[in-house]
Design an enzyme around this catalytic site. Sequence first.
Site, PDB file in Angstrom:
ATOM      1  N   ASP A 163       1.829   5.890  -5.372  1.00 52.68           N
ATOM      2  CA  ASP A 163       2.242   4.553  -4.933  1.00 52.68           C
ATOM      3  C   ASP A 163       2.298   3.568  -6.089  1.00 52.68           C
ATOM      4  O   ASP A 163       1.253   3.149  -6.601  1.00 52.68           O
ATOM      5  CB  ASP A 163       1.214   4.017  -3.925  1.00 52.68           C
ATOM      6  CG  ASP A 163       1.301   4.689  -2.574  1.00 52.68           C
ATOM      7  OD1 ASP A 163       2.377   4.620  -1.957  1.00 52.68           O
ATOM      8  OD2 ASP A 163       0.288   5.266  -2.138  1.00 52.68           O
TER       9      ASP A 163
ATOM     10  N   ASP B 104       4.043   6.436   6.522  1.00 55.91           N
ATOM     11  CA  ASP B 104       3.053   6.073   5.503  1.00 55.91           C
ATOM     12  C   ASP B 104       2.296   4.833   5.943  1.00 55.91           C
ATOM     13  O   ASP B 104       2.896   3.765   6.123  1.00 55.91           O
ATOM     14  CB  ASP B 104       3.820   5.815   4.188  1.00 55.91           C
ATOM     15  CG  ASP B 104       2.913   5.505   3.008  1.00 55.91           C
ATOM     16  OD1 ASP B 104       1.687   5.590   3.148  1.00 55.91           O
ATOM     17  OD2 ASP B 104       3.471   5.169   1.933  1.00 55.91           O
TER      18      ASP B 104
ATOM     19  N   HIS C  32       1.382  11.942  -3.332  1.00 52.49           N
ATOM     20  CA  HIS C  32       2.101  10.678  -3.111  1.00 52.49           C
ATOM     21  C   HIS C  32       1.579   9.646  -4.117  1.00 52.49           C
ATOM     22  O   HIS C  32       0.390   9.346  -4.157  1.00 52.49           O
ATOM     23  CB  HIS C  32       1.828  10.237  -1.668  1.00 52.49           C
ATOM     24  CG  HIS C  32       2.583   9.033  -1.211  1.00 52.49           C
ATOM     25  ND1 HIS C  32       3.888   9.077  -0.766  1.00 52.49           N
ATOM     26  CD2 HIS C  32       2.195   7.734  -1.102  1.00 52.49           C
ATOM     27  CE1 HIS C  32       4.274   7.862  -0.405  1.00 52.49           C
ATOM     28  NE2 HIS C  32       3.266   7.024  -0.608  1.00 52.49           N
TER      29      HIS C  32
ATOM     30  N   MET D 104       7.688   2.852   7.067  1.00 55.88           N
ATOM     31  CA  MET D 104       6.343   2.329   6.783  1.00 55.88           C
ATOM     32  C   MET D 104       5.664   1.994   8.108  1.00 55.88           C
ATOM     33  O   MET D 104       6.234   1.281   8.944  1.00 55.88           O
ATOM     34  CB  MET D 104       6.408   1.073   5.918  1.00 55.88           C
ATOM     35  CG  MET D 104       6.803   1.307   4.470  1.00 55.88           C
ATOM     36  SD  MET D 104       5.752   2.460   3.552  1.00 55.88           S
ATOM     37  CE  MET D 104       4.151   1.635   3.614  1.00 55.88           C
TER      38      MET D 104
ATOM     39  N   MET E 225       3.032  -0.132  -7.373  1.00 57.07           N
ATOM     40  CA  MET E 225       3.138  -1.515  -6.874  1.00 57.07           C
ATOM     41  C   MET E 225       3.154  -2.478  -8.053  1.00 57.07           C
ATOM     42  O   MET E 225       2.401  -2.279  -9.015  1.00 57.07           O
ATOM     43  CB  MET E 225       1.925  -1.850  -6.000  1.00 57.07           C
ATOM     44  CG  MET E 225       1.725  -0.895  -4.850  1.00 57.07           C
ATOM     45  SD  MET E 225       0.267  -1.361  -3.906  1.00 57.07           S
ATOM     46  CE  MET E 225       0.188  -0.028  -2.727  1.00 57.07           C
TER      47      MET E 225
ATOM     48  N   HIS F 117       6.530   6.738  -4.665  1.00 58.40           N
ATOM     49  CA  HIS F 117       6.887   5.657  -3.733  1.00 58.40           C
ATOM     50  C   HIS F 117       6.884   4.347  -4.513  1.00 58.40           C
ATOM     51  O   HIS F 117       5.823   3.823  -4.846  1.00 58.40           O
ATOM     52  CB  HIS F 117       5.848   5.648  -2.586  1.00 58.40           C
ATOM     53  CG  HIS F 117       6.059   4.569  -1.571  1.00 58.40           C
ATOM     54  ND1 HIS F 117       5.095   4.237  -0.638  1.00 58.40           N
ATOM     55  CD2 HIS F 117       7.121   3.748  -1.321  1.00 58.40           C
ATOM     56  CE1 HIS F 117       5.553   3.257   0.128  1.00 58.40           C
ATOM     57  NE2 HIS F 117       6.772   2.940  -0.269  1.00 58.40           N
TER      58      HIS F 117
ATOM     59  N   SER G  64      -1.990  10.391  -0.574  1.00 58.20           N
ATOM     60  CA  SER G  64      -1.859   9.186  -1.399  1.00 58.20           C
ATOM     61  C   SER G  64      -3.068   9.036  -2.317  1.00 58.20           C
ATOM     62  O   SER G  64      -4.198   8.874  -1.858  1.00 58.20           O
ATOM     63  CB  SER G  64      -1.733   7.946  -0.502  1.00 58.20           C
ATOM     64  OG  SER G  64      -1.872   6.794  -1.319  1.00 58.20           O
TER      65      SER G  64
ATOM     66  N   MET H 212       7.129   0.631  -4.809  1.00 61.47           N
ATOM     67  CA  MET H 212       7.078  -0.660  -4.107  1.00 61.47           C
ATOM     68  C   MET H 212       7.217  -1.726  -5.181  1.00 61.47           C
ATOM     69  O   MET H 212       6.265  -2.460  -5.498  1.00 61.47           O
ATOM     70  CB  MET H 212       5.745  -0.783  -3.353  1.00 61.47           C
ATOM     71  CG  MET H 212       5.721   0.069  -2.087  1.00 61.47           C
ATOM     72  SD  MET H 212       4.044   0.341  -1.463  1.00 61.47           S
ATOM     73  CE  MET H 212       3.567   1.733  -2.460  1.00 61.47           C
TER      74      MET H 212
HETATM   75  C1  DX5 Z   1       0.597   1.469   1.308  1.00 65.78           C
HETATM   76  C2  DX5 Z   1       0.879   2.751   0.580  1.00 65.78           C
HETATM   77  C3  DX5 Z   1       0.291   3.957   1.236  1.00 65.78           C
HETATM   78  C4  DX5 Z   1      -1.206   3.951   1.318  1.00 65.78           C
HETATM   79  C5  DX5 Z   1      -1.607   4.723   2.515  1.00 65.78           C
HETATM   80  O1  DX5 Z   1       1.416   0.460   0.857  1.00 65.78           O
HETATM   81  O2  DX5 Z   1       2.271   2.982   0.485  1.00 65.78           O
HETATM   82  O3  DX5 Z   1       0.756   5.164   0.645  1.00 65.78           O
HETATM   83  O4  DX5 Z   1      -1.858   4.490   0.190  1.00 65.78           O
HETATM   84  O5  DX5 Z   1      -2.969   4.654   2.645  1.00 65.78           O
HETATM   85  P1  DX5 Z   1      -3.753   4.914   3.999  1.00 65.78           P
HETATM   86  O6  DX5 Z   1      -3.489   6.348   4.389  1.00 65.78           O
HETATM   87  O7  DX5 Z   1      -5.151   4.666   3.592  1.00 65.78           O
HETATM   88  O8  DX5 Z   1      -3.232   3.957   5.012  1.00 65.78           O
HETATM   89 ZN    ZN Z   2       3.029   5.003  -0.090  1.00 64.18          ZN
END
Ligand code: DX5
Ligand code: ZN
Length: 215
Positions: free
Chosen positions: A35, A175, A33, A137, A37, A66, A8, A68
Amino acid sequence: MRNLVSVSLLASDFSNLSDEIKRAEGAGVDWIHYDVMDGLFVRNISFGEPVLKSISKSISIPIDVHLMITDPIRYVENYAMLGAAGITIHYESTPDVQSVINKIRSLGCKVGLAVKPTTPISYIKSYISQIDMILVMTVEPGFGGQVFLSETLDKISEARELISSSNRDIRLQVDGGINAQTGELVRSHGADVLVSGSYLFSAEDMNKAVEILRG
Ligand code: DX5
Ligand code: ZN
C-alpha cells in the site's frame, strides 16, 4: 477461478519486514499487497520505493502494488522496475485514467482499477476491456484496521455483473476491514481476491486465517 488472499504489509511489524513476509508466505497467502500512500490522495503516508527495493528480494510470490497517490503515472514505471506483478491505481487519483492504464500495460504489469466506497462502478465501465482487476474499496482508503463498510456490498455485486458481462478474466478485489465474517460476505457477493492486513497479522494461526479467507 480459485479465490486469492493478498496480505497487506501495512499491518505487519515494520522492524521485521522480511520475517513478516516469510511468515505470511509460509501461511499460504497468494500475493503481497503493498500500500503506497502519499499524504495527498490520502491523509496518511506509508512507504514507497526504497522500502520495496529492500524487501523485494525477500518476496517470492506476486507483488500487488496499490497506489493511493495523486497522479500515479509519475511512479508506475518505478514500481514495475521493482518487480510489481500488478499495479492498481485509483480512478479518483488522475484526470487521465486511460494514459495510466496504457503505461502500466506497456510495462508488462497487470492493471488494476480501484474505486473508493462512494465512487459508482458505472464510472469505470468504459475501461473494462483493458483492465485485469477491479478493486472495490470496502473502507475509505488511507488506514489499516478500519471497520468494513457494508454499503459497499451492492457495489461488489455490481462489479461482479460487469465482469461477467465482459467475458474476460478479470479479478474482483476487495480491501479494508476483511476478516472471517466480512470475508464470507464479500465472497458471496462475488469478490475473488481478498486483501487483509490486521486480521491476518493478528491471527493466532495465520495458516488457518488464510484458509478461512479463501473460503
Ligand atoms: C487501506 C489499505 C488496505 C489496508 C487494509 O487504505 O488499502 O490495504 O492495509 O487493512 P485492514 O485489513 O487492516 O483493513
Ligand atoms: Zn490496499
